[in-house]
Design an enzyme around this catalytic site. Structure first.
Site, PDB file in Angstrom:
ATOM      1  N   GLU A   1      -1.812  -8.394  10.405  1.00  0.00           N
ATOM      2  CA  GLU A   1      -1.448  -9.318   9.333  1.00  0.00           C
ATOM      3  C   GLU A   1      -0.488 -10.362   9.887  1.00  0.00           C
ATOM      4  O   GLU A   1       0.557 -10.006  10.433  1.00  0.00           O
ATOM      5  CB  GLU A   1      -0.780  -8.515   8.200  1.00  0.00           C
ATOM      6  CG  GLU A   1      -0.461  -9.305   6.966  1.00  0.00           C
ATOM      7  CD  GLU A   1      -1.595  -9.350   5.934  1.00  0.00           C
ATOM      8  OE1 GLU A   1      -2.742  -8.934   6.255  1.00  0.00           O
ATOM      9  OE2 GLU A   1      -1.342  -9.819   4.821  1.00  0.00           O
TER      10      GLU A   1
ATOM     11  N   LYS B   1      -3.475   1.111  -1.343  1.00  0.00           N
ATOM     12  CA  LYS B   1      -2.349   0.159  -1.382  1.00  0.00           C
ATOM     13  C   LYS B   1      -1.553   0.372  -2.643  1.00  0.00           C
ATOM     14  O   LYS B   1      -2.108   0.651  -3.696  1.00  0.00           O
ATOM     15  CB  LYS B   1      -2.857  -1.283  -1.289  1.00  0.00           C
ATOM     16  CG  LYS B   1      -3.887  -1.649  -2.328  1.00  0.00           C
ATOM     17  CD  LYS B   1      -4.397  -3.073  -2.134  1.00  0.00           C
ATOM     18  CE  LYS B   1      -5.560  -3.340  -3.087  1.00  0.00           C
ATOM     19  NZ  LYS B   1      -6.232  -4.592  -2.895  1.00  0.00           N
TER      20      LYS B   1
ATOM     21  N   LYS C   1       3.163  -2.901   3.594  1.00  0.00           N
ATOM     22  CA  LYS C   1       2.061  -3.836   3.305  1.00  0.00           C
ATOM     23  C   LYS C   1       2.654  -5.236   3.427  1.00  0.00           C
ATOM     24  O   LYS C   1       3.359  -5.706   2.541  1.00  0.00           O
ATOM     25  CB  LYS C   1       1.488  -3.599   1.909  1.00  0.00           C
ATOM     26  CG  LYS C   1       0.267  -4.471   1.621  1.00  0.00           C
ATOM     27  CD  LYS C   1      -0.303  -4.177   0.246  1.00  0.00           C
ATOM     28  CE  LYS C   1      -1.636  -4.858   0.003  1.00  0.00           C
ATOM     29  NZ  LYS C   1      -1.667  -6.275   0.249  1.00  0.00           N
TER      30      LYS C   1
HETATM   31  P1  AMP Z   1      -5.472  -6.736  -0.759  1.00  0.00           P
HETATM   32  O1  AMP Z   1      -5.499  -8.075  -0.104  1.00  0.00           O
HETATM   33  O2  AMP Z   1      -4.626  -6.697  -1.991  1.00  0.00           O
HETATM   34  O3  AMP Z   1      -6.849  -6.137  -0.934  1.00  0.00           O
HETATM   35  O4  AMP Z   1      -4.694  -5.707   0.220  1.00  0.00           O
HETATM   36  C1  AMP Z   1      -5.169  -5.342   1.479  1.00  0.00           C
HETATM   37  C2  AMP Z   1      -4.634  -6.307   2.505  1.00  0.00           C
HETATM   38  O5  AMP Z   1      -3.284  -6.018   2.825  1.00  0.00           O
HETATM   39  C3  AMP Z   1      -5.324  -6.208   3.846  1.00  0.00           C
HETATM   40  O6  AMP Z   1      -6.536  -6.882   3.845  1.00  0.00           O
HETATM   41  C4  AMP Z   1      -4.312  -6.858   4.769  1.00  0.00           C
HETATM   42  O7  AMP Z   1      -4.525  -8.252   4.796  1.00  0.00           O
HETATM   43  C5  AMP Z   1      -2.981  -6.608   4.077  1.00  0.00           C
HETATM   44  N1  AMP Z   1      -2.083  -5.702   4.825  1.00  0.00           N
HETATM   45  C6  AMP Z   1      -0.763  -5.911   4.980  1.00  0.00           C
HETATM   46  N2  AMP Z   1      -0.198  -4.916   5.684  1.00  0.00           N
HETATM   47  C7  AMP Z   1      -1.176  -4.035   5.997  1.00  0.00           C
HETATM   48  C8  AMP Z   1      -1.218  -2.791   6.704  1.00  0.00           C
HETATM   49  N3  AMP Z   1      -0.120  -2.225   7.218  1.00  0.00           N
HETATM   50  N4  AMP Z   1      -2.432  -2.165   6.824  1.00  0.00           N
HETATM   51  C9  AMP Z   1      -3.539  -2.713   6.292  1.00  0.00           C
HETATM   52  N5  AMP Z   1      -3.553  -3.878   5.610  1.00  0.00           N
HETATM   53  C10 AMP Z   1      -2.387  -4.547   5.459  1.00  0.00           C
END
Ligand code: AMP
Length: 561
Positions: A306, A427, A256
């Site tokens: 990202e 996540k 992530k």
């Molecule tokens: P959050 O912002 O806490 O809701 O976490 C999801 C976000 O993580 C996504 O919207 C992306 O911006 C970010 N992200 C980073 N790496 C990844 C990945 N490998 N797959 C999907 N999302 C990712």
């Protein structure tokens, strides 16, 4: 041609209606009544939008300009109008009140005309379009003039809705759900087809016209299009890796990355980049544009990734740094040099004219890998397909050691679901989860901070009633510099003031950390946060992403366990 007056008459009835079924009926009747040209406009207007969310066109009128136009049209000072805002707590009611006080001698546009104009829906829309396209020197004056023209041509009922449209806050309680059901009812098409059409096009206006003109068959033919961003698939929290494996069995594990989301559209040599809020950020990221041009071999594609700001050791820089790049409009080259970015691609939704979103992730991944040639700036990172907890744990530790946020655990068989937050993407981050709450109010400070808005009132969303429910206030974690930036930002969104408290149009999300979530009768949500502190201003997220009451319920339950 339908008059704007007729549109406002229906809005008024909707505003006074409580049940969502009755509201759906009224909206559906309105959709059947208007012409095909008016239909997309009306579809957006009822939801408090002038243009579809994905469009580059934006009204961009703040409260300041609106008050200015009202003052010019009514002959009443801005200060007095601000008093009315304080009284009514609503821009629509304020406009009606201010303009009902226009003195007979006050020159208005319509007083120069032989016969009073009757505004049509399309004319109101065109005026807003002119407001949106005004740029450069003299644009403020021209925007105010267009608004003045509208105010001076309108009846008292219309004036209120013009003011509300100007700040895109209709307050009649119509959201996507009601519009979806109303389209289905008005044009006798299945709700599921409307939903699907919306998911793919991100444009209810287009969906409404398609349903009207071609029925279900035409809706089923709607698809993704390069240059029209789609909503992003979102992730849900998993408390730990074991739970994720229990939920999904085998997972596709990825880092992530600690950065900001970008949706990439490629059409030949033309690259367009969109932020998480689907704003066009192409001009701010020329380095990524040229790197994508080289790395993505496909002729046409829509990709998800990202962007990460990296330091000299290749480690991610703080999130605020990356937003500096995303927001930059001038002197972009300088920022490119100072805040270099890399792009990690993790999904592909469209390739060479075909939508891929219904394919399982594993299949999409194959297309992604074969369409991208990894370079220094753009790459598809490793993915692990496994159910082995220790393997995933070591990937998690590597990601954290490299300075990233944690890992994503995805269902390898899942489709790409635009706009959906579900169990197919989980996540896992180490810190206690934070909440994304919307700012609904603030307090003018005292002493050194009298001219700053601080102590921000926060709310979560209750999808059942469509309301924002207060959860408490946050005043810690905000630097002086931030305080001044936030004051400027929120000044434009003040709805009303009473004493030192100001009500703010729900617009900006704060990511807040806290020690504990408690039951409380002080706030309408039924919860309060212990020791809340601001982690980030999430201006990359849209209001639709505010955490729900259900998420608070879950957090409270998990905490008790
Ligand atoms: P959050 O912002 O806490 O809701 O976490 C999801 C976000 O993580 C996504 O919207 C992306 O911006 C970010 N992200 C980073 N790496 C990844 C990945 N490998 N797959 C999907 N999302 C990712």
């Amino acid at each position: 041609m339908t008059s704007f007056k007729e549109f406002c008459r229906v809005c008024k009835v909707i505003e006074e209606t409580a049940g969502s079924l009755d509201m759906t009926d009224l909206v559906s009747e309105l959709f059947s009544l208007v012409t095909t040209e008016e239909l997309p406009v009306v579809t957006h207007f009822v939801m408090g939008e002038v243009f579809p969310a994905w469009s580059d066109e934006e009204v961009g009128l703040g409260t300041g300009l609106l008050l200015n136009a009202l003052s010019k049209s009514s002959g009443i000072s801005v200060k007095k109008i601000e008093d009315i805002v304080r009284d009514t707590g609503d821009m629509g009611k304020t406009a009606v009140k201010a303009l009902s006080k226009v003195s007979k001698g006050q020159a208005t546009f319509s007083s120069f005309l032989d016969s009073p104009v009757e505004l049509s829906i399309m004319e109101v829309f065109e005026r807003f379009r002119n407001i949106a396209s005004a740029t450069g020197k003299g644009s403020q004056t021209s925007r105010i003039k267009h608004l003045q023209y509208l105010f001076n041509s309108a009846s008292s009922e219309e004036v209120g809705y013009i003011a509300r449209l100007a700040i895109e806050d209709m307050r009649i309680g119509v959201g996507e759900g009601i519009v979806r059901d109303a389209i289905a009812k008005a044009f006798a098409v299945p709700v599921a087809s409307v939903e699907r059409g919306y998911m793919l096009t991100n444009d209810m206006g287009l969906v409404a016209v398609t349903a009207k003109e071609g029925g279900d068959e035409a809706l089923l033919n709607l698809g993704l299009q390069v240059g029209r961003p789609i909503k992003l698939m979102l992730a849900q929290v998993t408390p730990d890796i074991e739970t994720a494996i229990k939920d999904l069995g085998i997972v596709a594990a990825e880092w992530k990355f600690d950065g900001a989301r970008v949706q990439i559209h490629k059409n030949g040599d033309e690259i367009t980049l969109y932020s998480r809020r689907l704003e066009n950020i192409t001009d701010s990221l020329p380095d990524i544009v040229s790197a994508v041009k080289k790395a993505v071999k496909a002729n046409s594609a829509i990709l998800d990734g990202e962007a990460v700001a990296i330091d000299e050791n290749g480690r991610p820089k703080p999130f605020q740094e990356i937003l500096k790049r995303f927001r930059r409009k001038y002197d972009v080259e300088n920022k490119v040099r100072h805040i270099p970015l890399t792009l990690n691609l993790f999904d592909i939704m469209y390739l060479e004219g075909e939508s891929l979103i219904e394919l399982p992730l594993q299949k999409r991944r194959e297309f992604l890998v074969s369409s991208v040639e990894n370079s220094d700036l753009v790459r598809v990172d490793n993915q692990l397909i496994t159910s082995d907890i220790s393997e995933i744990n070591s990937m998690y530790e590597q990601a954290l050691r490299a300075g990233h946020e944690g890992i994503m655990l995805k269902n390898p068989d899942s489709p790409y679901s635009p706009g959906k937050r579900g169990k197919n993407w989980l996540k896992k981050k180490p810190v206690m989860e934070t909440l994304d709450l919307v700012v609904v109010g603030a307090e003018w400070g005292y002493g050194r901070r009298t001219s700053f808005l601080g102590s921000y009132a926060l709310a979560c969303h209750d999808p059942d009633t469509g309301r924002f429910l207060p959860v408490g206030k946050v005043a810690t974690g905000i630097s002086d510099e931030q305080l001044s930036e936030l004051t400027e930002l929120f000044k434009e969104h003040i709805i009303s003031e009473s004493g030192t408290f100001v009500e703010i149009r729900p617009h900006v999300l704060f990511e807040v950390a806290f020690e504990e979530i408690q039951k409380s009768t002080n706030y309408e949500s039924g919860y309060a946060l212990r020791f809340p502190r601001l982690v980030h201003v999430r201006d990359d997220k849209s209001i639709e992403e505010v955490d729900t009451l259900e998420r608070l319920d879950d957090m409270y339950m998990t905490q008790r366990k």
